[in-house]
Design an enzyme around this catalytic site. Structure first.
Site, PDB file in Angstrom:
ATOM      1  N   SER A 172       0.831  -1.206   0.000  1.00 57.99           N
ATOM      2  CA  SER A 172       0.000   0.000   0.000  1.00 57.99           C
ATOM      3  C   SER A 172       0.874   1.269   0.000  1.00 57.99           C
ATOM      4  O   SER A 172       1.745   1.398  -0.851  1.00 57.99           O
ATOM      5  CB  SER A 172      -0.965  -0.045   1.189  1.00 57.99           C
ATOM      6  OG  SER A 172      -1.936   0.949   1.060  1.00 57.99           O
ATOM      7  N   ASP A 268      -8.233  -3.107  -7.435  1.00 55.91           N
ATOM      8  CA  ASP A 268      -7.720  -2.823  -6.093  1.00 55.91           C
ATOM      9  C   ASP A 268      -8.841  -2.334  -5.164  1.00 55.91           C
ATOM     10  O   ASP A 268      -9.492  -1.321  -5.430  1.00 55.91           O
ATOM     11  CB  ASP A 268      -6.619  -1.769  -6.200  1.00 55.91           C
ATOM     12  CG  ASP A 268      -5.955  -1.508  -4.870  1.00 55.91           C
ATOM     13  OD1 ASP A 268      -4.864  -2.047  -4.658  1.00 55.91           O
ATOM     14  OD2 ASP A 268      -6.544  -0.787  -4.031  1.00 55.91           O
ATOM     15  N   HIS A 337      -6.400  -5.849  -1.459  1.00 51.59           N
ATOM     16  CA  HIS A 337      -5.406  -4.793  -1.348  1.00 51.59           C
ATOM     17  C   HIS A 337      -4.283  -5.340  -0.474  1.00 51.59           C
ATOM     18  O   HIS A 337      -4.507  -5.600   0.702  1.00 51.59           O
ATOM     19  CB  HIS A 337      -6.067  -3.555  -0.714  1.00 51.59           C
ATOM     20  CG  HIS A 337      -5.176  -2.351  -0.647  1.00 51.59           C
ATOM     21  ND1 HIS A 337      -4.718  -1.698  -1.781  1.00 51.59           N
ATOM     22  CD2 HIS A 337      -4.659  -1.663   0.408  1.00 51.59           C
ATOM     23  CE1 HIS A 337      -3.969  -0.661  -1.415  1.00 51.59           C
ATOM     24  NE2 HIS A 337      -3.914  -0.629  -0.103  1.00 51.59           N
TER      25      HIS A 337
END
Ligand SMILES: *[C@@H]1O[C@H](CO)[C@@H](O)[C@H](O)[C@H]1NC(C)=O
Ligand SMILES: *[C@@H]1O[C@H](CO)[C@@H](O)[C@H](O)[C@H]1NC(C)=O
Length: 378
Positions: A172, A268, A337
């Site tokens: 991330s 995502d 994610h």
């Protein structure tokens, strides 16, 4: 009814407990970084978790940067400084190592015996910030790039300087940091060392939201201004594009000279939930239903919007790969994610296997494809 749901919950807990396959690694606080001004938002020292390599892995290093979005102005950064994402005083003392950080060959065949490090994220700028002055009103420090450097210096002194193989990775906002700091990481090692970067869920695309705005570009403009990030973004990028665009992989990553591997979903989950539908008033909960209860609950127009996101994602990705021959990627369609930091999505006990959902198949398959592509030389 109530009783049976209790039993169900207990059963779920037992199944989760049976799946425990990682272990806790204690925190290391880089106390002497404070004197150099390399500090978290609240002025506390940076931190990381380190599990030593062994056997043939003693001279290999995997550095994994934690993520957790960004703070974009004095208010949100002050809020953040009162959490574990802005202060090492509020961090858990242990971090659970699993997935790509696992020490079991069965669960992590390529990296299990490497020196494995989880860097704690406490700056809110994807490790790019560097403002000398302390904010006079909030007493907040914007020093993400210095935090990153202080942690690297500490690890170099602990033996990373002798690394034969080194990988800078992250998930991330940490995956974005792994792209933006990739060439700086390369520069820490002599030319004989093999150095690569891996960005998991770090390909944030300048998506046009359903509302017609470009929320990420707006957010990054504020992040760059607040944190003074421009001077720490790839210079070849900032000489051509505005700094907020150079926070975006679709502009910045083509200029990274170190081999870079991108692992991401084209759907995502974070970007769809936070960027694509930003500003949508979901009074009747239709988007909530579609994104949380499963794709079969999505209406035609929602499916259209999701496909539109994918199209924008792939177009952005191709600007990276078309312009940078040392970039590899594995892109799948899981609604997720970050995939490397959990055992389930990295390499499961019983993968590959056929499951009754396409989503799981893709996840398990990815563990294998991903490792093969990443191991290939170049
Ligand atoms: C700071 O950013 C948040 C989130 O984008 C926004 O809601 C808020 O209005 C901003 N505050 C100031 C003072 O600009
Ligand atoms: C992994 O780490 C745990 C906790 O330190 C340790 O008990 C275990 O023996 C390690 N496993 C291997 C294969 O080294």
């Amino acid at each position: 009814m109530r009783n049976s749901s209790k039993w169900l919950r207990l059963l779920v807990c037992i199944v989760i407990l049976m799946k425990v396959d990682g272990f806790d690694v204690p925190i290391t606080i880089v106390e002497d970084a404070v004197a150099k001004g390399s500090v978290c938002l609240d002025g506390s020292p940076p931190a990381y978790h380190f599990d030593k390599g062994f056997d043939s892995g003693v001279n290999n290093w995997l550095i994994y940067m934690q993520g957790g979005a960004w703070c974009n102005n004095a208010t949100t950064c002050l809020d953040r400084s009162q959490t574990h994402l802005g202060s090492s005083k509020l961090m858990s003392t242990n971090y659970y190592f699993t997935g790509i950080l696992s020490n079991k060959s069965k669960h992590n065949p390529d990296f299990y015996n490497w020196n494995r490090v989880k860097v704690r994220y406490c700056d809110g700028s994807s490790y790019t910030g560097d403002v000398d002055a302390v904010d006079p009103n909030t007493k907040i420090f914007y020093r993400g790039a210095r935090v990153w450097r202080a942690v690297m210096d500490d690890l170099l002194a602990k033996g990373m300087k002798n690394a034969r193989n080194a990988v800078l990775a992250g998930c991330s906002a940490g995956g974005l940091g792994a792209i933006l700091q990739c060439d700086n990481f390369r520069a820490l090692f002599p030319s004989g060392a093999k150095v690569k970067c891996l960005s998991d869920a770090g390909v944030f695309i300048n998506t046009e939201a359903i509302s017609g705005t470009r929320p990420l570009e707006e957010l990054y403009a504020e992040v760059v201004t607040t944190h003074g990030s421009a001077k720490n973004l790839p210079e070849a990028c900032t000489s051509k594009f505005s700094p907020e665009l150079c926070m975006l992989p679709q502009y910045a990553a083509r200029y990274i000279q170190t081999p870079l591997f991108l692992l991401n979903s084209a759907y995502d989950a974070w970007q769809i939930s936070n960027i694509l539908i930003q500003g949508v008033v979901d009074a009747d909960g239709k988007w909530r239903n579609c994104l949380i209860s499963g794709i079969s609950r999505c209406s035609d127009s929602q499916n259209q919007a999701l496909k539109c996101f994918k199209k924008q994602f792939l177009a952005g990705l191709s600007t990276i790969c078309d312009n940078n021959p040392t970039t590899g990627f594995f892109i799948n369609s899981c609604f997720c994610h970050c995939q490397s930091d959990a055992q389930e999505t990295w390499l499961s006990d019983d993968s590959p296997r056929l499951d009754n959902t396409v989503r799981t198949d893709l996840i398990l398959l990815r563990g294998i494809v991903m490792r093969m592509s990443f191991k290939s030389n170049s």
